[in-house]
Design an enzyme around this catalytic site. Structure first.
Site, PDB file in Angstrom:
ATOM      1  N   HIS A  14     -11.201 -39.419 -23.999  1.00 45.84           N
ATOM      2  CA  HIS A  14     -11.461 -40.408 -25.431  1.00 45.84           C
ATOM      3  C   HIS A  14     -10.233 -39.901 -26.222  1.00 45.84           C
ATOM      4  CE1 HIS A  14     -13.913 -36.804 -26.015  1.00 45.84           C
ATOM      5  NE2 HIS A  14     -13.187 -36.908 -27.166  1.00 45.84           N
TER       6      HIS A  14
HETATM    7  P1  TYD Z   1     -18.353 -36.174 -25.407  1.00 43.66           P
HETATM    8  O1  TYD Z   1     -17.539 -36.014 -26.611  1.00 43.66           O
HETATM    9  O2  TYD Z   1     -18.431 -37.440 -24.580  1.00 43.66           O
HETATM   10  O3  TYD Z   1     -18.118 -35.023 -24.427  1.00 43.66           O
HETATM   11  P2  TYD Z   1     -17.414 -34.638 -23.055  1.00 43.66           P
HETATM   12  O4  TYD Z   1     -16.471 -35.795 -22.875  1.00 43.66           O
HETATM   13  O5  TYD Z   1     -16.506 -33.613 -23.393  1.00 43.66           O
HETATM   14  O6  TYD Z   1     -18.504 -34.253 -22.233  1.00 43.66           O
HETATM   15  O7  TYD Z   1     -19.956 -35.971 -25.734  1.00 43.66           O
HETATM   16  C1  TYD Z   1     -20.916 -35.747 -25.074  1.00 43.66           C
HETATM   17  C2  TYD Z   1     -22.367 -36.188 -25.880  1.00 43.66           C
HETATM   18  O8  TYD Z   1     -22.389 -35.407 -26.875  1.00 43.66           O
HETATM   19  C3  TYD Z   1     -22.221 -37.506 -26.550  1.00 43.66           C
HETATM   20  O9  TYD Z   1     -23.458 -38.275 -26.308  1.00 43.66           O
HETATM   21  C4  TYD Z   1     -22.115 -37.269 -27.940  1.00 43.66           C
HETATM   22  C5  TYD Z   1     -22.507 -35.878 -28.240  1.00 43.66           C
HETATM   23  N1  TYD Z   1     -21.792 -35.197 -29.112  1.00 43.66           N
HETATM   24  C6  TYD Z   1     -22.678 -34.824 -30.341  1.00 43.66           C
HETATM   25  O10 TYD Z   1     -23.955 -35.341 -30.639  1.00 43.66           O
HETATM   26  N2  TYD Z   1     -22.252 -34.005 -31.298  1.00 43.66           N
HETATM   27  C7  TYD Z   1     -20.957 -33.488 -31.004  1.00 43.66           C
HETATM   28  O11 TYD Z   1     -20.206 -32.832 -31.971  1.00 43.66           O
HETATM   29  C8  TYD Z   1     -19.959 -33.630 -30.023  1.00 43.66           C
HETATM   30  C9  TYD Z   1     -18.766 -33.239 -29.595  1.00 43.66           C
HETATM   31  C10 TYD Z   1     -20.931 -34.748 -28.975  1.00 43.66           C
END
Ligand code: TYD
Length: 136
Positions: free
Chosen positions: A49
């Site tokens: 992303h």
């Molecule tokens: P995501 O940014 O997709 O993480 P990665 O790609 O590193 O695994 O986030 C995973 C989930 O966590 C998504 O449902 C959004 C949630 N989230 C929060 O609620 N608060 C936050 O600060 C972050 C970074 C993610």
């Protein structure tokens, strides 16, 4: 690309090192949020992303990983494997985190609270937005 590796000064004595992070000093923004990524399953990559406005500083405090970055024009790859090496990312940078070691822990400092509306999760849409911004 508005992304760079920042060397963090190690404080303390060699037998008891530490790194301090301070808004506006070695962190180039006001910190609003801190989160950490850990326990990633073997072979699973993360990220995929970009953010419309968010700035971040990513520190691999344990283990290692490879971060792929794109701004629509350039690509960059950064290997994070030291707690005194930070990766600064401005807004509008697509990131993918690959090859996370089993013990990898990434601490992320951010200049805004979590906001799903700030995410660009579709790569095609990211490239279109990056191109449009480059023309403005
Ligand atoms: P995501 O940014 O997709 O993480 P990665 O790609 O590193 O695994 O986030 C995973 C989930 O966590 C998504 O449902 C959004 C949630 N989230 C929060 O609620 N608060 C936050 O600060 C972050 C970074 C993610």
């Amino acid at each position: 690309m508005n992304a760079r590796v920042v060397d963090l000064k190690v404080l303390g004595v060699p037998q008891a090192p530490l790194v301090a992070l301070e808004s506006g000093r070695n962190v180039p923004f006001e910190i609003e949020r801190v989160y950490y990524l850990f326990g990633t399953a073997a072979g699973k990559s993360r990220g995929f992303h970009a953010h419309k406005k968010l700035q971040q500083l990513i520190i691999c405090v344990r283990g290692s990983c490879r971060v792929l970055l794109q701004d629509g024009k350039e690509e960059m790859e950064v290997f994070l494997n030291k707690p005194n090496k930070a990766l600064y990312l401005s807004a509008m940078i697509w990131r993918e985190i690959h090859d996370l070691s089993q013990d990898c822990v990434l601490v992320v400092l951010a200049d805004q609270y979590y906001d799903e509306h700030d995410y660009i999760r579709d790569h095609e849409r990211f490239l279109e937005m990056a191109e449009r911004r480059a023309k403005d």
